[in-house]
Design a protein around this motif. Structure first.
Motif, PDB file in Angstrom:
ATOM      1  N   SER A 229       0.745  -1.260  -0.066  1.00 38.67           N
ATOM      2  CA  SER A 229      -0.004   0.001   0.066  1.00 38.67           C
ATOM      3  C   SER A 229       0.888   1.189   0.078  1.00 38.67           C
ATOM      4  O   SER A 229       1.888   1.177   0.587  1.00 38.67           O
ATOM      5  CB  SER A 229      -0.953  -0.074   1.331  1.00 38.67           C
ATOM      6  OG  SER A 229      -1.699  -1.140   1.167  1.00 38.67           O
ATOM      7  N   LEU A 230       0.567   2.117  -0.838  1.00 35.58           N
ATOM      8  CA  LEU A 230       1.456   3.160  -0.993  1.00 35.58           C
ATOM      9  C   LEU A 230       0.369   4.535  -0.678  1.00 35.58           C
ATOM     10  O   LEU A 230      -0.424   4.691  -1.676  1.00 35.58           O
ATOM     11  CB  LEU A 230       2.119   3.456  -2.327  1.00 35.58           C
ATOM     12  CG  LEU A 230       2.954   4.688  -2.758  1.00 35.58           C
ATOM     13  CD1 LEU A 230       3.937   4.835  -1.654  1.00 35.58           C
ATOM     14  CD2 LEU A 230       3.383   4.706  -4.154  1.00 35.58           C
ATOM     15  N   ILE A 231       0.569   5.195   0.486  1.00 37.64           N
ATOM     16  CA  ILE A 231      -0.435   6.321   0.980  1.00 37.64           C
ATOM     17  C   ILE A 231       0.180   7.667   0.245  1.00 37.64           C
ATOM     18  O   ILE A 231       1.478   7.961   0.610  1.00 37.64           O
ATOM     19  CB  ILE A 231      -0.464   6.351   2.189  1.00 37.64           C
ATOM     20  CG1 ILE A 231      -1.333   5.000   2.899  1.00 37.64           C
ATOM     21  CG2 ILE A 231      -1.368   7.293   2.657  1.00 37.64           C
ATOM     22  CD1 ILE A 231      -1.330   4.679   4.131  1.00 37.64           C
ATOM     23  N   ALA A 232      -0.694   8.335  -0.277  1.00 38.29           N
ATOM     24  CA  ALA A 232      -0.154   9.662  -0.779  1.00 38.29           C
ATOM     25  C   ALA A 232      -0.717  10.606   0.237  1.00 38.29           C
ATOM     26  O   ALA A 232      -1.619  11.365   0.146  1.00 38.29           O
ATOM     27  CB  ALA A 232      -0.903   9.815  -2.198  1.00 38.29           C
ATOM     28  N   PHE A 233       0.399  10.987   0.933  1.00 39.03           N
ATOM     29  CA  PHE A 233       0.542  11.856   2.093  1.00 39.03           C
ATOM     30  C   PHE A 233       0.574  13.231   1.488  1.00 39.03           C
ATOM     31  O   PHE A 233       1.375  13.655   0.708  1.00 39.03           O
ATOM     32  CB  PHE A 233       1.372  11.769   3.170  1.00 39.03           C
ATOM     33  CG  PHE A 233       1.277  10.232   3.870  1.00 39.03           C
ATOM     34  CD1 PHE A 233       0.126  10.329   4.723  1.00 39.03           C
ATOM     35  CD2 PHE A 233       2.030   9.299   3.687  1.00 39.03           C
ATOM     36  CE1 PHE A 233      -0.063   8.664   5.376  1.00 39.03           C
ATOM     37  CE2 PHE A 233       2.048   8.184   4.748  1.00 39.03           C
ATOM     38  CZ  PHE A 233       0.932   7.851   5.266  1.00 39.03           C
ATOM     39  N   PRO A 234      -0.299  14.166   1.869  1.00 39.60           N
ATOM     40  CA  PRO A 234      -0.287  15.610   1.099  1.00 39.60           C
ATOM     41  C   PRO A 234       1.024  16.307   1.275  1.00 39.60           C
ATOM     42  O   PRO A 234       1.280  17.167   0.862  1.00 39.60           O
ATOM     43  CB  PRO A 234      -1.492  16.256   2.018  1.00 39.60           C
ATOM     44  CG  PRO A 234      -1.838  15.595   3.207  1.00 39.60           C
ATOM     45  CD  PRO A 234      -1.476  14.136   2.985  1.00 39.60           C
TER      46      PRO A 234
ATOM     47  N   PRO B 122       4.253  12.581  -9.295  1.00 39.42           N
ATOM     48  CA  PRO B 122       4.393  13.988  -8.425  1.00 39.42           C
ATOM     49  C   PRO B 122       3.223  14.376  -7.888  1.00 39.42           C
ATOM     50  O   PRO B 122       1.755  14.027  -8.205  1.00 39.42           O
ATOM     51  CB  PRO B 122       4.807  14.746  -9.707  1.00 39.42           C
ATOM     52  CG  PRO B 122       4.084  14.413 -10.879  1.00 39.42           C
ATOM     53  CD  PRO B 122       3.996  12.940 -10.818  1.00 39.42           C
ATOM     54  N   ASN B 123       3.424  14.943  -6.547  1.00 44.10           N
ATOM     55  CA  ASN B 123       2.208  15.412  -5.772  1.00 44.10           C
ATOM     56  C   ASN B 123       1.941  16.990  -6.386  1.00 44.10           C
ATOM     57  O   ASN B 123       2.255  17.948  -5.809  1.00 44.10           O
ATOM     58  CB  ASN B 123       2.589  15.410  -4.384  1.00 44.10           C
ATOM     59  CG  ASN B 123       1.474  15.894  -3.503  1.00 44.10           C
ATOM     60  OD1 ASN B 123       0.570  16.144  -3.965  1.00 44.10           O
ATOM     61  ND2 ASN B 123       1.617  15.889  -2.004  1.00 44.10           N
ATOM     62  N   ASN B 124       1.103  16.997  -7.426  1.00 40.56           N
ATOM     63  CA  ASN B 124       0.582  18.243  -8.039  1.00 40.56           C
ATOM     64  C   ASN B 124      -0.818  18.732  -7.542  1.00 40.56           C
ATOM     65  O   ASN B 124      -1.331  19.553  -8.065  1.00 40.56           O
ATOM     66  CB  ASN B 124       0.652  17.895  -9.668  1.00 40.56           C
ATOM     67  CG  ASN B 124      -0.235  16.934  -9.999  1.00 40.56           C
ATOM     68  OD1 ASN B 124      -0.890  16.444  -9.122  1.00 40.56           O
ATOM     69  ND2 ASN B 124       0.100  16.760 -11.181  1.00 40.56           N
ATOM     70  N   GLY B 125      -1.329  18.019  -6.551  1.00 40.91           N
ATOM     71  CA  GLY B 125      -2.491  18.259  -5.812  1.00 40.91           C
ATOM     72  C   GLY B 125      -3.903  17.495  -6.432  1.00 40.91           C
ATOM     73  O   GLY B 125      -4.827  17.834  -6.017  1.00 40.91           O
ATOM     74  N   ASN B 126      -3.595  16.916  -7.778  1.00 43.56           N
ATOM     75  CA  ASN B 126      -4.701  16.321  -8.222  1.00 43.56           C
ATOM     76  C   ASN B 126      -4.214  14.634  -8.230  1.00 43.56           C
ATOM     77  O   ASN B 126      -3.839  14.144  -9.310  1.00 43.56           O
ATOM     78  CB  ASN B 126      -5.078  16.795  -9.552  1.00 43.56           C
ATOM     79  CG  ASN B 126      -6.247  16.186 -10.071  1.00 43.56           C
ATOM     80  OD1 ASN B 126      -7.044  15.448  -9.403  1.00 43.56           O
ATOM     81  ND2 ASN B 126      -6.335  16.184 -11.566  1.00 43.56           N
ATOM     82  N   LEU B 127      -4.318  14.050  -7.179  1.00 41.21           N
ATOM     83  CA  LEU B 127      -3.971  12.601  -7.213  1.00 41.21           C
ATOM     84  C   LEU B 127      -4.852  11.521  -7.017  1.00 41.21           C
ATOM     85  O   LEU B 127      -4.749  10.352  -7.361  1.00 41.21           O
ATOM     86  CB  LEU B 127      -3.085  12.307  -5.952  1.00 41.21           C
ATOM     87  CG  LEU B 127      -1.608  13.161  -5.608  1.00 41.21           C
ATOM     88  CD1 LEU B 127      -1.137  12.791  -4.172  1.00 41.21           C
ATOM     89  CD2 LEU B 127      -0.810  12.915  -6.785  1.00 41.21           C
TER      90      LEU B 127
ATOM     91  N   ARG C 245      -0.099   8.995  11.357  1.00 44.17           N
ATOM     92  CA  ARG C 245       0.180   9.172  10.168  1.00 44.17           C
ATOM     93  C   ARG C 245       0.057  10.051   9.205  1.00 44.17           C
ATOM     94  O   ARG C 245       0.894  10.578   8.155  1.00 44.17           O
ATOM     95  CB  ARG C 245      -0.229   7.599   9.240  1.00 44.17           C
ATOM     96  CG  ARG C 245       0.444   6.395   9.918  1.00 44.17           C
ATOM     97  CD  ARG C 245      -0.099   5.176   9.258  1.00 44.17           C
ATOM     98  NE  ARG C 245       0.692   5.015   7.945  1.00 44.17           N
ATOM     99  CZ  ARG C 245       0.306   4.046   7.121  1.00 44.17           C
ATOM    100  NH1 ARG C 245      -0.484   3.428   7.314  1.00 44.17           N
ATOM    101  NH2 ARG C 245       1.195   4.380   5.964  1.00 44.17           N
ATOM    102  N   ILE C 246      -1.273  10.815   9.308  1.00 43.40           N
ATOM    103  CA  ILE C 246      -1.353  12.027   8.375  1.00 43.40           C
ATOM    104  C   ILE C 246      -1.270  13.470   9.144  1.00 43.40           C
ATOM    105  O   ILE C 246      -1.581  14.284   8.914  1.00 43.40           O
ATOM    106  CB  ILE C 246      -2.629  11.950   7.770  1.00 43.40           C
ATOM    107  CG1 ILE C 246      -3.908  11.590   8.908  1.00 43.40           C
ATOM    108  CG2 ILE C 246      -2.814  10.788   6.666  1.00 43.40           C
ATOM    109  CD1 ILE C 246      -5.206  11.850   8.258  1.00 43.40           C
ATOM    110  N   ARG C 247      -0.843  13.020  10.496  1.00 46.48           N
ATOM    111  CA  ARG C 247      -0.554  14.290  11.539  1.00 46.48           C
ATOM    112  C   ARG C 247      -1.977  15.181  11.721  1.00 46.48           C
ATOM    113  O   ARG C 247      -1.915  16.317  11.532  1.00 46.48           O
ATOM    114  CB  ARG C 247       0.535  15.113  10.908  1.00 46.48           C
ATOM    115  CG  ARG C 247       1.999  14.289  10.794  1.00 46.48           C
ATOM    116  CD  ARG C 247       2.699  15.239   9.754  1.00 46.48           C
ATOM    117  NE  ARG C 247       4.078  14.504   9.558  1.00 46.48           N
ATOM    118  CZ  ARG C 247       4.996  14.661   9.060  1.00 46.48           C
ATOM    119  NH1 ARG C 247       5.213  16.264   8.652  1.00 46.48           N
ATOM    120  NH2 ARG C 247       6.079  14.178   8.553  1.00 46.48           N
ATOM    121  N   THR C 248      -2.823  14.288  12.076  1.00 53.37           N
ATOM    122  CA  THR C 248      -4.259  15.032  12.158  1.00 53.37           C
ATOM    123  C   THR C 248      -4.866  14.614  13.464  1.00 53.37           C
ATOM    124  O   THR C 248      -4.957  13.583  13.603  1.00 53.37           O
ATOM    125  CB  THR C 248      -4.935  14.886  10.878  1.00 53.37           C
ATOM    126  OG1 THR C 248      -4.678  15.118   9.719  1.00 53.37           O
ATOM    127  CG2 THR C 248      -6.518  15.356  11.070  1.00 53.37           C
TER     128      THR C 248
END
Length: 1007
Positions: free
Chosen positions: A5-10, A58-63, A173-176
């Motif tokens: 699992s690969l999580i796309a952290f913001p 790349p993390n371009n905001g539209n993942l 993990r998402i620091r929330t």
């Protein structure tokens, strides 16, 4: 590859989807997304890497649009490798819903539950209950936070009333961290009523808990009641909780970290107070995702081998196993598996049976080559080249799935084609074992040949006598310690082949030991011994030698031999000898060294055991008889003073024996009559006594020359080169000895072409035995001859008969053979023969036949006539220059000198006498001179071993221009031997120059 699992952290900049692989030939990479082909090279927003299957999002905001399940494939012509699925997750920010929560009113002493209901998010989730000022709500036996995040009060008290009960949900993990709307609790005063416990959670009487092996077990029991209940924990069937079990949260929470199979079972919690108790049963099942106990290993195997690719998987529940080859299901290869497999799909696992296709059935080996064991391992029988590739083992149960791959590389088998041979060699020699093998060419330098002896490695041995080079083991100066079994191991990383050879070392036997004498009995003694080591070659016989100190001290001589399986011998000895004995053994290798000598043993003296042998009677002179015999050897004397008694008498006369004692081994009897039969005996004697009675032998006294000549000699001319001679036997009383045979001497008087007489060389032919005729061949045609016949014995020739003259007729010019045959052997690789010294203008007939060791085949013949002598052709050559002045003067000078020489020769010849005297001498030979000088006739005796010479004269005679026709061919003065029938078996050879030779006649010859 990337994690499952690969999580796309913001807060991350990019997310790599990794896929790396190696292979030869080169690889091609491809991807699937949610089961559909996906080409990252077509999406310009993605970053791709050369020579790799990895791409970067790349993390371009539209993942969100990249979210899904990905799988990578690496392919070359040998097969395909597949990665596990990678899930790309784009998380949402968790939030509590906006809501208005009414205050909770409760009577004092009643239970209260404040629900948190946290939002979903990326685990792990942590729950905290605090006030608005972020002060933690104190927990104790009465107040506690459940595993579900709710805040439980077993019984409320007045101080529990407040308006700011806040639930905080933390997602590290998402620091929330998110906060729920504050809740208000109002506790009203009431008389406290005591009551027995009841469970707030869990609510049912029993429950089932399923965990994966390695997870932490948490069992929770929160009870309400007043007074506050106490909670106890028990594992049914056990006296106490497991060692790893811990009770927390004031007894309400049972925790077991990293559970395993032993932690399964039935647990019970009991909540009680003075008014009663309540229980709850937990059925705990520890499940295990698939785990490889034995992982598949890459293998190098050879064609025709049976291979097991192990894949042992454990799990709870038991996982199912499936195989893929180069990324393709195993059934695509046309093979049959006898076990049901579970193949993975996007949805639920699907069970199916794999079967072999009809197209593959024709080429299949009898029986199924592919099979899966119950533990999941794959077995392949009779490996083929096309079975090479990557084999992936997939395992799955309800708790998860795993996959692992191994490479199967197939090589040609290693095979020893020239194994070492068993050797049986002599000690001290140098031997070689050769071991040559074939192996897969792709292995290259990884091939090696190793040598072992009796389990010990020889490669790298410090023994300088062992030389290893290119599959050859050489052993220098072989000894018995080198005997044994030598193993050649042809080894590659894939397999090996083994060949064994035995080395046996042989040598001559060791000397016998413990050689002793026993059973002494005068002239006999028993000799015993113990054989030495035969050195791998059975002893065939023992040789007993003796040495005596009197006659030949220090000289060892053989006495007897006994078979190799005998270890003793009874020796028969001579008398009056001081013996020592020794023994040596013989095997197929040779003679061994002798043993130590025994002690001496001397036998007593006795009379001789034997009389002389090989008695010979010779009569060199007419009135003597020489008696010789083989003397006894010194060891046969049997005592001192050996003598011989020689006795003789004339046979049939009744005379007494004449006796003489002698010490030597010969005796000469004189004044005997000529050629008279005697009886003779010889007896031995020493100081002890006489030897045995001797045998009587008979022999004649000395011979004399025959005293009479053959009579009635007659000649029958058979043709122009052959005659037959007849005569009457000489009476035996006139022979004066044993008849040896008859000799014919003949000579050519003249050629009938010329009346002038010449005297040719004399030829003597010897005919053995008692006969009265003979055939003489090889005569000159058209010539006059004279001959005489005489008898001979061992003393010599008798007188010659009266000369007989005869003439041979003219030769006939036809194919009849005129002369004797000459035989020449020609090598098989020759196809021509050059003959020299033939007579000019003569006709020859040639015969040619092929011969082998068995015999000769039929002959072919050819007739040819020789050309004139070279001088005649020389005259023709000179005619061309005869007109030259210098040549005419030279020829006149030569003619004058020739005339002077001829005159001188003529004068000298007239002074030489006349041939008539010589002819008379030949007609009346001196009988005494014939007996004394036998060389006159060049006779061949019966004992003459000189080989007969082939006559070459008929082909090699010289025709001399200065002689007349009667001087044709000169014959050598050599004897020629004839068969009983008078046929010619020897031919004249050796060309001699004519010489003037006179034979002395008797006193009656006159000039």
């Amino acid at each position: 590859h990337s994690p499952a699992s690969l999580i796309a952290f913001p807060f991350e900049e990019s997310f790599p989807m990794k896929c790396e692989a190696t292979g030869n030939p080169g690889l091609e990479f491809r991807w699937t997304k949610n089961g559909q082909d996906f080409d990252p090279y077509q999406d310009l927003r993605l970053i791709t890497l050369d020579d790799s299957g990895t791409f970067i999002i790349p993390n371009n905001g539209n993942l969100t649009e990249f979210q899904g399940n990905y799988r990578c494939f690496a392919t070359n012509k040998l097969g395909t490798a597949m990665s596990e699925e990678i899930e790309f997750v784009v998380p949402n920010v968790p939030k509590f819903p906006k809501e208005i929560i009414d205050p909770i009113e409760v009577m004092e002493g009643q239970s209260v539950i404040l629900e948190c209901n946290p939002p979903k998010g990326i685990p792990p989730l942590e729950i905290y209950w605090m006030t608005i000022r972020l002060q933690h709500i104190e927990q104790d036996e009465r107040v506690s936070v459940g595993l579900n995040g709710n805040l439980y009060f077993s019984n409320a008290i007045k101080t529990d009333s407040r308006r700011d009960y806040c639930c905080f949900a933390a997602f590290p993990r998402i620091r929330t961290i998110v906060q729920k709307t504050a809740m208000s609790v109002v506790v009203k005063t009431n008389s406290l009523l005591e009551r027995k416990p009841s469970l707030l959670t869990p609510t049912a009487k029993e429950s089932h808990t399923y965990l994966m092996k390695g997870e932490d077990l948490q069992l929770e029991c929160i009870a309400e009641g007043f007074p506050t209940p106490k909670v106890e924990w028990v594992k049914i069937g056990f006296h106490e909780l497991p060692e790893r079990a811990e009770v927390e949260s004031h007894g309400k929470l049972l925790t077991v970290e990293m559970v395993n199979e032993e932690d399964e079972g039935k647990y019970m919690c009991r909540a009680k107070n003075p008014h009663g108790e309540v229980v709850h049963y937990f059925h705990v099942t520890v499940e295990e995702p698939p785990e490889f106990e034995i992982e598949p290993q890459s293998q190098l195997v050879t064609i025709g081998a049976d291979v097991v690719i192990k894949c042992v998987v454990k799990g709870n529940p038991q996982p199912s196993v499936a195989w893929r080859v180069n990324g393709q299901p195993l059934n695509d290869r046309g093979t049959l598996l006898f076990t049901q497999l579970v193949l993975f799909s996007e949805n639920d696992p699907v069970g199916l049976w794999l079967h072999r296709s009809k197209a593959d059935s024709a080429n299949a080996v009898e029986g199924e080559r592919f099979s899966v064991h119950k533990n999941g391992s794959l077995e392949i029988h009779n490996i083929m080249k096309e079975d090479m590739g990557e084999y992936s083992c997939f395992a799955q149960n309800t708790e998860g799935k795993v996959a692992i791959a191994a490479t199967l590389e197939v090589k040609d088998p290693t095979r020893i084609v020239d194994p070492p041979r068993d050797l049986r060699v002599l000690a001290g020699t140098t031997i070689q074992f050769s071991c040559q093998a074939e192996f897969d060419p792709s292995i290259g330098d990884d091939f090696e040949i190793l040598w072992e002896k009796d389990g010990m490695a020889l490669n790298g041995s410090e023994n300088a006598r062992y030389i290893l080079n290119d599959g050859v083991l050489e052993i220098i100066n072989v000894s018995f310690g080198d005997q044994g079994f030598y193993v050649c191991v042809a080894r590659t990383p894939v397999d090996q082949d083994v060949a064994v050879a035995q080395l046996s070392v042989v040598d001559v036997p060791d000397p016998p030991e413990d050689v002793i004498l026993s059973e002494h009995n005068g002239r006999s003694v028993k000799l015993q011994w113990i054989p030495g080591d035969d050195h791998n070659s059975s002893i065939t016989e023992f040789v007993i030698e003796f040495e005596e100190s009197q006659h030949e001290p220090g000289s060892w001589r053989e006495m007897m031999r006994v078979p190799g399986n005998h270890h003793s011998a009874l020796l028969k000895l001579h008398s009056h000898v001081d013996y020592r004995f020794r023994v040596y053994a013989i095997n197929e290798v040779g003679r061994g060294r002798p043993s130590q000598a025994t002690e001496r043993y001397k036998t007593p003296a006795s009379a001789p055991d034997k009389n002389p042998e090989n008695i010979k009677i010779e009569g060199h002179l007419p009135h003597e008889m020489d008696i010789n015999w083989e003397p006894l050897s010194p060891i046969e004397h049997n005592g001192p003073g050996l003598e011989y008694k020689v006795s003789y008498r004339r046979q049939g006369t009744g005379e007494d024996w004449t006796e003489h004692m002698v010490k030597r081994h010969s005796f000469l009897v004189k004044n005997t009559p000529t050629f008279v039969l005697y009886e003779i005996k010889i007896q031995t004697k020493n100081h002890v006594g006489w030897g045995p009675d001797p045998k009587i032998i008979t022999a004649y006294s000395g011979e004399d020359f025959p005293s009479a000549a053959p009579e009635d000699v007659a000649v029958d001319v058979m043709n122009n080169t052959m005659m037959k001679v007849r005569w009457e036997h000489v009476h035996k009383d006139k022979l004066n000895g044993h008849l040896g045979g008859y000799r014919i001497s003949y000579w050519r008087l003249r050629s009938l072409l010329d009346s002038k007489k010449t005297h040719g060389d004399k030829h003597t032919l010897t005919f053995s035995g008692e006969r009265n005729h003979a055939v003489v061949t090889g005569l000159r045609p058209f010539s006059e001859f004279s001959l005489i016949v005489m008898a001979f014995n061992s003393r010599g020739n008798g007188p010659g008969s009266h000369p007989v003259s005869f003439k041979t007729p003219e030769g006939v010019n036809d194919t009849e053979e005129l002369g004797s045959l000459m035989t020449l052997n020609i090598s098989a690789d020759s196809n021509k023969l050059h003959l020299q010294d033939l007579e000019a203008l003569s006709k020859y007939k040639f015969y040619l036949r092929c011969c082998t060791r068995v015999g000769c085949g039929p002959a072919v013949s050819e007739e040819r006539t020789t050309v004139p002598e070279a001088s005649e052709y020389g005259q023709q050559l000179l005619r061309g220059i005869s007109n030259q002045g210098w040549f005419i003067g030279l020829m006149c000078a030569i003619a004058l000198l020739t005339l002077i020489v001829l005159i001188a020769c003529f004068v000298n010849r007239n002074k030489g006498g006349k041939y008539s005297v010589k002819e008379k001498e030949d007609l009346h030979p001196d009988l005494e001179s014939q007996g004394i000088n036998d060389d006159t006739f060049c006779e061949y005796s019966d004992n003459d071993e000189k080989p007969l010479k082939s006559s070459q004269h008929s082909l090699n005679g010289d025709l001399k221009g200065k002689d007349s026709g009667d001087s044709m061919v000169d014959y050598g003065d050599e004897d020629t031997h004839f068969h009983e029938d008078g046929s010619f078996i020897g031919e004249y050879s050796g060309r001699k120059e004519r010489v003037s030779m006179e034979i002395k006649g008797n006193n009656q010859s006159t000039a």
